[in-house]
Enzyme design. Structure first.
Site, PDB file in Angstrom:
ATOM      1  N   SER A 177       0.796  -1.230   0.000  1.00  0.00           N
ATOM      2  CA  SER A 177       0.000   0.000   0.000  1.00  0.00           C
ATOM      3  C   SER A 177       0.826   1.278   0.000  1.00  0.00           C
ATOM      4  O   SER A 177       0.354   2.306  -0.452  1.00  0.00           O
ATOM      5  CB  SER A 177      -0.969  -0.005   1.186  1.00  0.00           C
ATOM      6  OG  SER A 177      -0.284  -0.251   2.393  1.00  0.00           O
ATOM      7  N   HIS A 205      -5.367  -3.507  -2.673  1.00  0.00           N
ATOM      8  CA  HIS A 205      -5.066  -2.534  -3.736  1.00  0.00           C
ATOM      9  C   HIS A 205      -5.024  -3.158  -5.124  1.00  0.00           C
ATOM     10  O   HIS A 205      -4.727  -2.476  -6.099  1.00  0.00           O
ATOM     11  CB  HIS A 205      -3.741  -1.824  -3.435  1.00  0.00           C
ATOM     12  CG  HIS A 205      -3.788  -1.046  -2.166  1.00  0.00           C
ATOM     13  ND1 HIS A 205      -4.322   0.215  -2.087  1.00  0.00           N
ATOM     14  CD2 HIS A 205      -3.417  -1.370  -0.906  1.00  0.00           C
ATOM     15  CE1 HIS A 205      -4.259   0.643  -0.841  1.00  0.00           C
ATOM     16  NE2 HIS A 205      -3.714  -0.306  -0.106  1.00  0.00           N
ATOM     17  N   LYS A 238     -12.131   0.380  -1.726  1.00  0.00           N
ATOM     18  CA  LYS A 238     -11.106   1.056  -2.534  1.00  0.00           C
ATOM     19  C   LYS A 238     -11.578   1.055  -3.994  1.00  0.00           C
ATOM     20  O   LYS A 238     -12.506   1.774  -4.307  1.00  0.00           O
ATOM     21  CB  LYS A 238      -9.764   0.389  -2.297  1.00  0.00           C
ATOM     22  CG  LYS A 238      -9.305   0.716  -0.862  1.00  0.00           C
ATOM     23  CD  LYS A 238      -8.064   0.026  -0.391  1.00  0.00           C
ATOM     24  CE  LYS A 238      -7.732   0.557   1.014  1.00  0.00           C
ATOM     25  NZ  LYS A 238      -6.962  -0.359   1.818  1.00  0.00           N
TER      26      LYS A 238
HETATM   27  C1  LIG Z   1      -6.979  -0.560   3.309  1.00  0.00           C
HETATM   28  C2  LIG Z   1      -6.318  -1.827   3.594  1.00  0.00           C
HETATM   29  C3  LIG Z   1      -6.861  -2.749   4.496  1.00  0.00           C
HETATM   30  C4  LIG Z   1      -8.041  -2.408   5.356  1.00  0.00           C
HETATM   31  O1  LIG Z   1      -9.215  -2.408   4.625  1.00  0.00           O
HETATM   32  P1  LIG Z   1     -10.444  -1.551   5.168  1.00  0.00           P
HETATM   33  O2  LIG Z   1     -11.613  -2.122   4.462  1.00  0.00           O
HETATM   34  O3  LIG Z   1     -10.170  -0.139   4.831  1.00  0.00           O
HETATM   35  O4  LIG Z   1     -10.499  -1.796   6.649  1.00  0.00           O
HETATM   36  C5  LIG Z   1      -6.252  -3.975   4.630  1.00  0.00           C
HETATM   37  N1  LIG Z   1      -5.128  -4.278   3.934  1.00  0.00           N
HETATM   38  C6  LIG Z   1      -4.561  -3.402   3.090  1.00  0.00           C
HETATM   39  C7  LIG Z   1      -3.329  -3.790   2.346  1.00  0.00           C
HETATM   40  C8  LIG Z   1      -5.129  -2.149   2.901  1.00  0.00           C
HETATM   41  O5  LIG Z   1      -4.559  -1.259   2.087  1.00  0.00           O
END
Ligand SMILES: *Cc1c(COP(=O)(O)O)cnc(C)c1O
Length: 386
Positions: A177, A205, A238
């Site tokens: 990320s 992602h 996302k």
């Molecule tokens: C954003 C993210 C999460 C958490 O997901 P949410 O639905 O926002 O709680 C978990 N792992 C990674 C790699 C992320 O970027």
């Protein structure tokens, strides 16, 4: 006691590490209104630009009329709606696994999987740059927690070869990320198969962005979803533009999570209207390939445009394009200068990234036009010359 906290906060501020929330007054989009001003924004994870898509807004309205607003109960009591169920089936099919299970967030999904599968007698092996939720999950599991250097499968193999743990679980982001680079998925799968270890891949992602039809990072290589020790996690807030997360795996894994993942059991189900909306989101991800093509064009344009900068873009072929500055104070300064010129790019500082590796995390979205990207390129080049 309060004075103690105040002192800690002052220290943070002096090190340029104090985090501040900005007030977003518009929907998430390429151009947003923050604290009363309009900006060109390169900071969301809304990679496909779906968060404000008219068809999703329409689907959400239909969902709210059909199911009401709140789920009212957890999944195991009376909150498991047909909308949740239908979405789970669609997600399993889309990601190429026999079964899928919805969680409220990706954070909770990671906590649920790791704590349901491992305990005191076990060992969790994790890439050093994994997302915080995976680290927290490993700590909560009480298993031995062994972190290997970023992407270093030789070190991982040494650990796997020498462990005496009962159950072994390897966990890794697919797309990292804060780096934007990609784990060697096929090699991880092969290594885990060889050492009889479970593998949890976090595709927060990659889902919607990577692979054929946006089906996720597993589809970058040969179909590997049938490997029985593989557990796939992806988030839906996302690229999918809505909210939530899911885990996809073999039926016995999913059944185990339903029985014992505490972050699944002891929490209210997400509003069914979101599941209903996500059914439309999946269709848009699959059908609107132009969104991924637009992203690819923007990535190429950005890389070419920033070649002459004194700062280095980290090697990444994903919409996450971090510009490494190094010093936290300098990173915050550049981020502030961009903001003064009407562009939002977040400064990412320790402890989110290692000491001395502060960076601007440029994230691209399908809604950015080539003029938008050019504007960012021009301003960054200006700032570098100043
Ligand atoms: C954003 C993210 C999460 C958490 O997901 P949410 O639905 O926002 O709680 C978990 N792992 C990674 C790699 C992320 O970027």
């Amino acid at each position: 006691m309060i004075a103690d906290l105040a002192e800690q906060l002052r220290d943070r501020e002096q090190q340029s590490l104090l985090r501040r929330r900005q007030l977003l007054e518009s929907p998430q989009a390429g151009r947003i209104t923050v604290d009363g001003c309009d900006y060109l924004a390169f900071c969301s994870n809304d990679y496909l630009g779906l968060a404000n898509h008219p068809q999703l807004i329409e689907a959400a309205c239909e969902g709210v009329r059909r199911y009401g607003v709140g789920a009212g109960a957890s999944h195991l009591i009376s909150g498991h709606s047909v909308a949740h169920h239908e979405l789970e089936q669609a997600l399993a099919a889309f990601s190429g696994f026999p079964q899928a299970l919805l969680f409220s967030t990706g954070y909770m999904a990671n906590i649920g999987v790791v704590t349901a599968l491992t305990g005191r007698a076990d060992a969790v092996f994790a890439d050093k740059l994994n997302h915080a939720s995976l680290n927290d999950a490993a700590l909560l599991s009480r298993a031995a927690f062994i972190r290997y250097p970023h992407l270093d499968l030789r070190v991982l193999e040494q650990h796997l070869a020498s462990t005496g743990a009962r159950r072994k679980l390897v966990i890794s982001d697919t797309v990292f990320s804060m780096e934007g680079d990609i784990a060697p998925i096929s090699q991880l799968i092969e290594l885990c198969r060889r050492y009889d270890a479970w593998l949890l891949l976090d595709d927060a992602h990659g889902f919607g962005v990577m692979g054929e039809h946006g089906r996720g990072s597993l589809f970058l290589s040969d179909a590997i979803a049938r490997v029985p020790n593989l557990i796939y996690m992806a988030t839906l807030g996302k690229a999918a533009g809505v909210f939530g997360a899911f885990v996809a795996a073999q039926p016995d894994v999913i059944e185990t999570l339903i029985q014992s993942a505490r972050s699944y059991i002891y929490t209210t189900a997400t509003p069914p209207l979101l599941a209903h909306t996500l059914l439309t989101s999946l269709k848009l991800i699959e059908r609107e390939a132009w969104r991924r093509e637009a992203l690819e064009g923007s990535i190429v344009q950005l890389k070419q445009g920033l070649r002459a900068l004194p700062w280095r873009l980290l090697p990444s072929c994903t919409p996450i394009q971090p510009l490494l500055i190094g010093d936290s104070v300098e990173t915050v300064r550049i981020s502030r200068c961009l903001r003064e010129r009407g562009i939002l790019v977040p400064a990412i500082r320790p402890p989110t990234v290692p000491q001395g590796a502060a960076r601007l995390r440029i994230s691209l979205s399908a809604v950015h036009t080539s003029d938008d990207v050019q504007c960012l390129v021009d301003v960054l080049n200006d700032l570098a010359d100043a």
